[in-house]
Scaffold this active site. Structure first.
Site, PDB file in Angstrom:
ATOM      1  N   ARG A  49       0.835  -1.068   0.069  1.00  0.00           N
ATOM      2  CA  ARG A  49       0.026  -0.022   0.008  1.00  0.00           C
ATOM      3  C   ARG A  49       0.937   1.238  -0.092  1.00  0.00           C
ATOM      4  O   ARG A  49       1.916   1.242   0.735  1.00  0.00           O
ATOM      5  CB  ARG A  49      -0.921   0.193   1.282  1.00  0.00           C
ATOM      6  CG  ARG A  49      -1.752  -1.220   1.416  1.00  0.00           C
ATOM      7  CD  ARG A  49      -2.742  -1.047   2.734  1.00  0.00           C
ATOM      8  NE  ARG A  49      -3.475  -2.229   2.694  1.00  0.00           N
ATOM      9  CZ  ARG A  49      -4.427  -2.539   3.785  1.00  0.00           C
ATOM     10  NH1 ARG A  49      -4.244  -1.518   4.929  1.00  0.00           N
ATOM     11  NH2 ARG A  49      -4.899  -3.493   3.839  1.00  0.00           N
ATOM     12  N   ASP A  51       0.564   5.361   0.607  1.00  0.00           N
ATOM     13  CA  ASP A  51      -0.166   6.435   0.950  1.00  0.00           C
ATOM     14  C   ASP A  51      -0.646   7.511   0.223  1.00  0.00           C
ATOM     15  O   ASP A  51      -0.094   7.467  -1.100  1.00  0.00           O
ATOM     16  CB  ASP A  51       0.157   7.163   2.055  1.00  0.00           C
ATOM     17  CG  ASP A  51       0.516   6.225   3.560  1.00  0.00           C
ATOM     18  OD1 ASP A  51      -0.171   5.329   3.640  1.00  0.00           O
ATOM     19  OD2 ASP A  51       1.374   6.443   4.319  1.00  0.00           O
ATOM     20  N   TYR A 108      12.484   2.077  -1.608  1.00  0.00           N
ATOM     21  CA  TYR A 108      11.682   3.372  -1.667  1.00  0.00           C
ATOM     22  C   TYR A 108      12.969   4.431  -1.841  1.00  0.00           C
ATOM     23  O   TYR A 108      13.895   3.880  -1.553  1.00  0.00           O
ATOM     24  CB  TYR A 108      11.151   3.699  -0.537  1.00  0.00           C
ATOM     25  CG  TYR A 108       9.737   3.095  -0.435  1.00  0.00           C
ATOM     26  CD1 TYR A 108       8.572   3.848  -0.850  1.00  0.00           C
ATOM     27  CD2 TYR A 108       9.582   1.946   0.216  1.00  0.00           C
ATOM     28  CE1 TYR A 108       7.184   3.235  -0.666  1.00  0.00           C
ATOM     29  CE2 TYR A 108       8.213   1.466   0.275  1.00  0.00           C
ATOM     30  CZ  TYR A 108       7.000   1.860  -0.071  1.00  0.00           C
ATOM     31  OH  TYR A 108       5.852   1.502   0.103  1.00  0.00           O
ATOM     32  N   ARG A 194       8.714   8.139   5.600  1.00  0.00           N
ATOM     33  CA  ARG A 194       8.475   9.507   5.759  1.00  0.00           C
ATOM     34  C   ARG A 194       8.876   9.995   7.324  1.00  0.00           C
ATOM     35  O   ARG A 194       9.508  11.204   7.332  1.00  0.00           O
ATOM     36  CB  ARG A 194       7.244  10.048   5.476  1.00  0.00           C
ATOM     37  CG  ARG A 194       6.720  10.052   3.870  1.00  0.00           C
ATOM     38  CD  ARG A 194       5.229   9.877   3.853  1.00  0.00           C
ATOM     39  NE  ARG A 194       4.845  11.044   3.992  1.00  0.00           N
ATOM     40  CZ  ARG A 194       3.307  11.092   4.205  1.00  0.00           C
ATOM     41  NH1 ARG A 194       2.759  10.255   3.969  1.00  0.00           N
ATOM     42  NH2 ARG A 194       2.855  12.583   4.323  1.00  0.00           N
TER      43      ARG A 194
END
Length: 241
Positions: A49, A51, A108, A194
């Site tokens: 998933r 965001d 990422y 993040r």
């Protein structure tokens, strides 16, 4: 028959990958396109998933159908999808292969632009007129490989069975005004990357030092970590099986 889809998307206009009531998601758009070409109600299963506002330069999903797909399936899907979602490949796999559970690692990147650049507003977090020490951030980032419990960097109200993640890469690279944080792990918690980036920026700005960073991880308390940096700089870049 089970098929995998390889795709990418610009997350700006979507409330993340996962279908949710009353908002637009990437999964919803892919479901609609696959259902249209197969003339069946299809619900694709994503590798993970992302965001709201997060991008993916590589995402995988799978779906099951009874009949073999024929023709140029990526072209058919792309003709139905918005232009900010692109399918690159559709291929048959073993019926047991799972896009989410069989992934062994995910990578990422988080992009920061030092200064102002109007062409990167949607794809980076722009920090104006601040000197950031990338060496300090890389020194602190090495600590991430020493830990497995990352509750400190998890969204507080989230239902997970464990906060453990195996991080195998965490490094900052700089090219001119662009700073990119590369991180790879077997799994990630909601908001984890993040929050890590926000805390490492505090290290780079010398608001905290390496030992403070260690104590923040050990505290398992989200309120001790740094801010959650804007979603627009975050990209899911690679999934390995």
């Amino acid at each position: 028959m089970r098929y995998f889809i390889e795709l990418s998307y610009n997350g700006k206009n979507y409330h993340g990958w996962q279908i949710q009531p009353d908002v637009v998601s990437v999964q919803e758009k892919v479901n609609h396109a696959v259902s249209t070409i197969t003339q069946q109600k299809i619900e694709v299963v994503g590798a993970g998933r992302t965001d709201t506002g997060v991008h993916a330069s590589q995402m995988f999903a799978h779906f099951d159908i009874e009949k073999e797909l024929i023709g140029d399936v990526p072209h058919k899907l792309n003709s139905l999808l918005p232009r900010d979602i692109v399918v690159y490949n559709v291929f048959q796999v073993n019926d047991e292969k799972h896009a989410r559970f069989d992934a062994i690692s995910r990578s990422y990147e988080y992009k920061i632009w030092l200064g102002r650049n109007p062409f990167l507003l949607d794809f980076s977090w722009q920090i104006h007129s601040q000197k950031i020490d990338i060496d300090l951030m890389n020194d602190a980032a090495k600590l991430l490989l020493e830990f497995t419990d990352f509750q400190t960097f998890s969204k507080v109200k989230t239902d997970v069975y464990t906060y453990n993640c195996d991080i195998t890469e965490a490094v900052w690279k700089q090219k001119g005004n662009e700073l990119t944080f590369h991180i790879t792990a077997n799994r990630f918690l909601r908001n984890m990357v993040r929050a890590i980036v926000g805390t490492l920026i505090d290290v780079g700005l010398e608001r905290i030092d390496k030992e403070n960073f260690r104590k923040i991880i050990e505290s398992k308390n989200r309120s001790n970590a740094g801010l959650s940096v804007p979603a627009k700089g975050l990209f899911l870049t690679n999934i390995k099986y």
